[in-house]
Structures are given as C-alpha cells and as structure tokens.
Design an enzyme around this catalytic site. Structure first.
Site, PDB file in Angstrom:
ATOM      1  NE  ARG A   4      34.610  17.186   7.956  1.00 27.18           N
ATOM      2  CZ  ARG A   4      34.225  16.257   8.825  1.00 27.18           C
ATOM      3  NH1 ARG A   4      33.324  16.563   9.746  1.00 27.18           N
ATOM      4  NH2 ARG A   4      34.724  15.049   8.783  1.00 27.18           N
ATOM      5  CB  SER A  23      31.993  10.491   4.387  1.00 31.26           C
ATOM      6  OG  SER A  23      33.374  10.538   4.118  1.00 31.26           O
ATOM      7  CE  LYS A  24      31.793   9.524  12.479  1.00 28.02           C
ATOM      8  NZ  LYS A  24      30.658   8.634  12.197  1.00 28.02           N
ATOM      9  CE  LYS A  25      35.873   6.986   3.306  1.00 32.91           C
ATOM     10  NZ  LYS A  25      35.865   5.999   2.222  1.00 32.91           N
ATOM     11  CG  ASP A  26      34.489  13.991   3.194  1.00 33.44           C
ATOM     12  OD1 ASP A  26      35.058  13.224   2.394  1.00 33.44           O
ATOM     13  OD2 ASP A  26      33.267  14.198   3.213  1.00 33.44           O
TER      14      ASP A  26
END
Length: 590
Positions: free
Chosen positions: A323, A315-318
């Site tokens: 990641r 997800s973008k928050k990682d």
RNA sequence: GUUCCUGUGGACAAAUUGGUUAAGUCGUUGCUCUUUCACAGCAAAGAUUGCGGGUUCGAGCCCCGUCAGGAAUACCA
C-alpha cells in the site's frame, strides 16, 4: 494606462520558483500588458518556518532573466506597499478582529497536537476529520466556551487561532473566467484558520486583505486554489468587499510526463531501482527485506508500459508495505509536475539553477541547460493556452498581442521536454550568430578554450541548427576547440582501406597548395582531383570527416576545413590515418 | 472517503458556438535535398472525441448515467 486593471503575481519564498509559478507569472504579465494594466509582485512570506533565505532574490532574478517587468513590488516601489506580507503583519489583525466582531469568525484554542491526534483518530476509523460547522461544537473555541472562559484564556496569553465561521446550508457561487460557474455548498467547507498562533495571517486572510487593499482586479493563479476560492468569496462577503471582489481565473495544472512516454526497455531497470531507492529513503521504517518484492512489483508494472498509473490502484488484498509503495509510486509517476521529476527524468523544472542546503535540494535550471529565456517563455505559454491560429513562435510582444484569458484551456497540460527543446532550437536558428557567441563565451571560457570571436562565430554558424541547446554547440561540437577524442569505428571497419591513404594524402597536399584555404575553393579543387583519379565523394569524405571531427555527422566538410585552418587540418589528418589503420587491424584480428 | 475540476491520435491541441470527410504542431516512419547529420520541403501511419444511453434531420459540442485521471481536504502557500 488602465488603472482599473491591476494584477499580482504572489509567490512564496520557500525555494526556487517552479515552472508552474513561472507560467502563472507569465499569464499575469501577458494579460496586464495586453490590457495596459499594472502588474504587482507580492511576496507571500507569512510562513516563517518555511522561509528560505535567497528565495526572493532567486524569484526576482528569474523574472528579470525571463524579461518580465513588474510595475510595483519589493525593491520596485509603488503606492500600495509594503509588498512583503511579513512587513504587513500588523495590518491583518484588524480584519481578523472585524470578522470576530461581525460573528463570522471565532477564537479557537485547540493545540496543533490535539488536532493532529484528532485527525489520526478519525484516520484509524477511515474517516477524515474536518474542523467545520459540526465538529466545532465539540471543540475548544469561543463558540463552546463561556465568554468568561474565553476572556481568561485570552488575557492569560494562551495561544489561539482565529477561524472563519463558515455558515451552514448555503451555496457559494464562483464565476471563474476559465472554468465558468462553480458551486460549493458551505456544509462541505471547513473553518479555515485566518490568524495563526504566531499572530501571522494564513494565506487566505492575507491574500484577500492584500488583494483588496492593492485594488487587484483579476486573480490569475493555479487550479490548486480553486477549492479554497469558496472561502475567499466568503471572506470578501464578510469583510463587506464583495462588490469590488476581483475576477478569478484558475489555470490548468502542469502535469508530469506520463510514464508511458519515457519508460523504455533500456531504462526501465534503472528507473525501477531508482524509485525503490527513493521509496526506502522516504520510508525508513519499512524493512529492507521488502526490497526485492518492491522491485519485482515495479518490473511487473513496467513490463507492459501502458496504463502504468492504473495498475497502482490500491486493492483490499494489499498489505501495508504494498500500500505504501503504491501510494509513493502514484505520487511520483502521476499528477502535478514536481521538482523531483526534473532530477529523475533529466529535464529542468526551474528557470535558473538552485543551490539548496543538500544535493537533493539543488537543481539545474533552464538557463543552465542552455535554454534561451524567450524560448522557455514561448514553450510555457503554450502549456495551457493557445492562440487559435497556427503560429507557434511568438516574441514576448507578439504574445501580449495574441493573448486572452478566454483561450486558456481547462485540462491539465502535460510537460513535454521534446517540445521545449524544439522551441529552443527554433530560437537558436533564428538568433544571429553574434548574439549566440556572446551567450557562449562564458562556457567557452570555463572550458579554457582559447578562440577568437571570429572562429567562435563560424563554429556557432555551423552548429546551431544541429543542436537543441546552446552548450551542445561546444559539447557535441567539441572538435572545433580541441583534438578529436575518439574516432567512430563503425565506418572505419566498414570502409577503410589502408591503400587509400596515398590518395587522401595526395589530395591533402593539393589542397594545401591552393592560394586560399577557403571552402568553395577547396570543394572545387577536390572535385577536380576526384574526377582525375576516378574517385567518388564517398571514397574520401567520410575519412576526412572522421579525421577532423571523429564522427561522420556534422557540418559541411569544406566549411569545417576552412574554419579549422590549413595547419590544424593537416595535423588532424596525419594523426588520424595511422589511427584508422590500427582500428582497422583490430577488425581483422577479431 | 468527501468536495471540486478535467477527459479529442503517443504529447500539446483546433473545430466559425449544434452542421458535411475531426485542423495544425511536437514526436514516429518514409521520401526529396545532401558527402553525413541537422535544417527545410513533401508524404505516411496514428482518433468509433473515455464509455453507455438520450434529445435532434444532424452531437466532439446539449442532457442523464458511468468510468478514469487530477486537485483540495494543515496554525503551507
């Protein structure tokens, strides 16, 4: 003999032959046998950097163990040799030159470093670099350089590769036996390297040239090749061989067991730790302080074991660490079966053991796990194929008879070790004891057990339907070969009665006085004794059984007694009963 | 990201090619047999065929969309 049907199995000697490769070999074998064709073994060793000494011998030995015979190949002979691509090196240049001459290929002078840098630059912009019809116009090749410059470069000995010039705006249609029609647009294809800087061909060129020269009629290989098949079709076309192009059959992949199937309450902590260890091992640059976070994340996704893989979606928050962790986990928990999986999950993925340079690169094989070759083949055959009938146990000959390419499935087949063990057990039960004894002898010798064939045969007969693999016969059935190591305490605690000893010893004596120490006689005599003394089977059997084997499970008691013999039985009973008393006493004290 | 492939009980899968109530095997659970375990036999649980539309008298199968998983994207094979 049908000389039009010619198939090849073409492994690369870069290590042990993986189970997927074995299945590919098997399907090639089955189809050729079925069609009365010719089966060729070709060693694809064009990458000298990945060449592993001993790998070719390993492949040969594996195929021999499995009972698959080839008609042509290295060490076998044939009219189309040599069968090692490294020995065919001089052949390929000519065809690469053909491609250049016909305008379907070009010289490229870009260095590997330049290309890597290019890829990284694209990567940082979240794009993917592709050497293709667009980018080649800006790169360092004979299409952008003047003829003069190219000539100088070539003459000065500057390293170059030859790349396929994939045409623009065309479609390539592949008619695959298992997938049906598959279409690729050439604009999506890259200009693959045909001839490498070291003068060796790549897989793509060598493969097509050899398949053509060896008059291959069918290419049966793994699905991972499907995307590059478009290039291969283009090559056949450019070389003018399109009308004799082989038919393709792309086999479904063999997939890892799904994590849902093996994560348990008991093993999930250990599994998580092991994965995190491997993660840090592989990503040295990541700070160890991330470790507790990583473990926390893993235990969170293992909590509810359903859809573990779905939780790995990035997800973008990682942040970067997470990641990297997710990418690592994903490649380890899903996808194609890999050699590491066997290690981690405790099952073999190679036919034979492989001893590599390091411990991490060494693996135990199906043979060493105690599988019979026929069982392994039978198991493998069903990974991606089925006969459409209810028969599951097939001899090789029966398999040949039942096999057809159009019954190969399209979906990836999940590796299921339970099923593999079931197949082996079926073969174990089916095999006659004498055969099994022969297979077992080396293992018996290794353990320094001294037994007669007759005794081994008896033990095998009793144990074979109670185990999945051969070595288990002497592992779980160790008590046939050495004294009992440990008595199962539960039953003793529950049922042992020190006063019972007199009766048990009484019975022992009665049995010893029998003219023949033989199973049926022993049983008959025991029955009489029990009746006369008002005892039931349950009062006696469990203790005899534990005394003789340490456990309440196992073969029929009287057969076991017969095999062990009067003296050994007496010895075991006499050592066991005092031991039972001791165990029983601990119960009272605690 | 892009291209391609694939979705049927927990796993593998069948379905006479569009035809009734979606086979079978492994695994799980129970029963029978048995002194125990295993084998064998019997039985049960487990599926709105990834999801949503459409075509049709009728769809697991054909069409469209969507989601998910996988493969490929190297001077590796």
């Amino acid at each position: 003999m049908n000389d039009k049907i010619r198939l090849r199995f073409a492994p690369s000697p870069t290590g042990a032959l993986h189970i997927g490769g074995v299945r590919t070999a098997l399907y090639n074998y089955l189809f050729t046998q079925k069609m009365g064709g010719t089966l060729i073994l070709r060693i694809e060793d064009t990458d000298q950097t990945r060449y592993v000494p001993g790998a070719e011998a390993y492949i040969l030995e594996s195929l021999r163990w499995l009972g698959m015979e080839f008609d042509e190949g290295p060490g076998i002979g044939g009219d189309f040799g040599p069968y090692r691509q490294s020995e065919r090196k001089s052949l390929y240049g000519k065809y690469a030159q053909n491609l250049i001459d016909s305008g379907n290929a070009y010289y490229a002078f870009d260095t590997p470093e330049e290309l890597t840098a290019m890829r990284e630059a694209y990567e940082s912009r979240k794009e993917t670099f592709r050497y293709d019809g667009i980018t080649r116009q800006q790169l360092n090749n004979s299409l952008t350089l003047s003829a003069e410059e190219v000539k100088t470069k070539l003459e000065s000995g500057e390293p170059y590769t030859i790349r396929l010039k994939v045409p623009r705006d065309e479609e390539v249609l592949i008619n695959d036996i298992v997938r049906g029609e598959v279409v690729f647009r050439t604009n999506e294809l890259d200009d693959k390297v045909m001839l490498k800087g070291d003068g060796m061909p790549t897989y793509h060129l060598a493969n097509i040239v050899d398949d053509h020269l060896m008059k291959i009629s069918h290419v049966v290989r793994g699905e991972e090749w499907l995307p590059s098949t478009a290039h291969h079709v283009l090559l056949y076309r450019f070389l003018g061989w399109e009308d004799t192009m082989p038919q393709f059959a792309h086999l479904p992949l063999i997939l890892k067991p799904s994590p849902d199937s093996y994560i348990t309450k008991e093993n999930k902590v250990a599994l998580a730790e092991r994965l995190v260890d491997e993660f840090f091992n592989k990503n040295q640059e990541i700070n160890q302080s991330y470790r507790s976070d990583a473990l926390a994340f893993l235990s969170q996704i293992f909590q509810d074991k359903k859809n573990v893989v779905a939780k790995l979606k990035i997800s973008k928050k990682d942040d970067d660490n997470k990641r990297a962790l997710k990418v690592f986990l994903k490649s380890n928990l899903s996808g194609k079966l890999s050699k590491r999986d066997g290690d981690r999950l405790g099952f073999p993925v190679f036919p034979l053991s492989w001893v590599g340079e390091t411990k991490e690169d060494s693996f135990k094989g199906f043979r060493e796990f105690g599988f019979m070759p026929q069982a392994m083949l039978n198991f493998l055959a069903f990974l991606g194929w089925n006969p459409g009938t209810e028969q599951e146990i097939f001899s090789l000959a029966e398999m040949v008879d039942a096999f057809s390419l159009d019954r190969i499935g399209k979906a990836g087949a999940r590796f299921d070790f339970d099923k593999a063990k079931w197949f082996n057990q079926q073969y174990l039960i089916q095999s006659d004891n004498a055969t099994l004894v022969e297979l077992l002898k080396p293992m018996v010798k290794e353990k320094n057990y001294e037994v007669t064939d007759e005794y081994l045969t008896a033990a095998v007969g009793m144990m074979k339907e109670r185990v999945n693999t051969l070595p288990e016969i002497i592992e779980t059935g160790y008590y046939f070969f050495e004294p009992v190591k440990e008595y199962e305490e539960k039953m003793i605690h529950k049922k042992w009665n020190p006063d019972r000893k007199t009766a048990l010893l009484d019975l022992k004596e009665q049995l010893e006085n029998l003219p023949e120490y033989q199973a049926e006689k022993l049983e008959a005599s025991t029955k009489i004794y029990l009746e006369a003394n008002g005892l039931g089977f349950g009062d006696v059997f469990p203790f005899y059984r534990i005394a003789l084997s340490g456990t309440t499970k196992g073969p029929a008691l009287f057969e076991m007694m017969e095999a062990l013999g009067k003296a050994e039985v007496e010895k075991r009973l006499l050592t066991a009963f005092p031991a039972f008393d001791k165990v029983f006493a601990t119960k009272i004290n605690s």
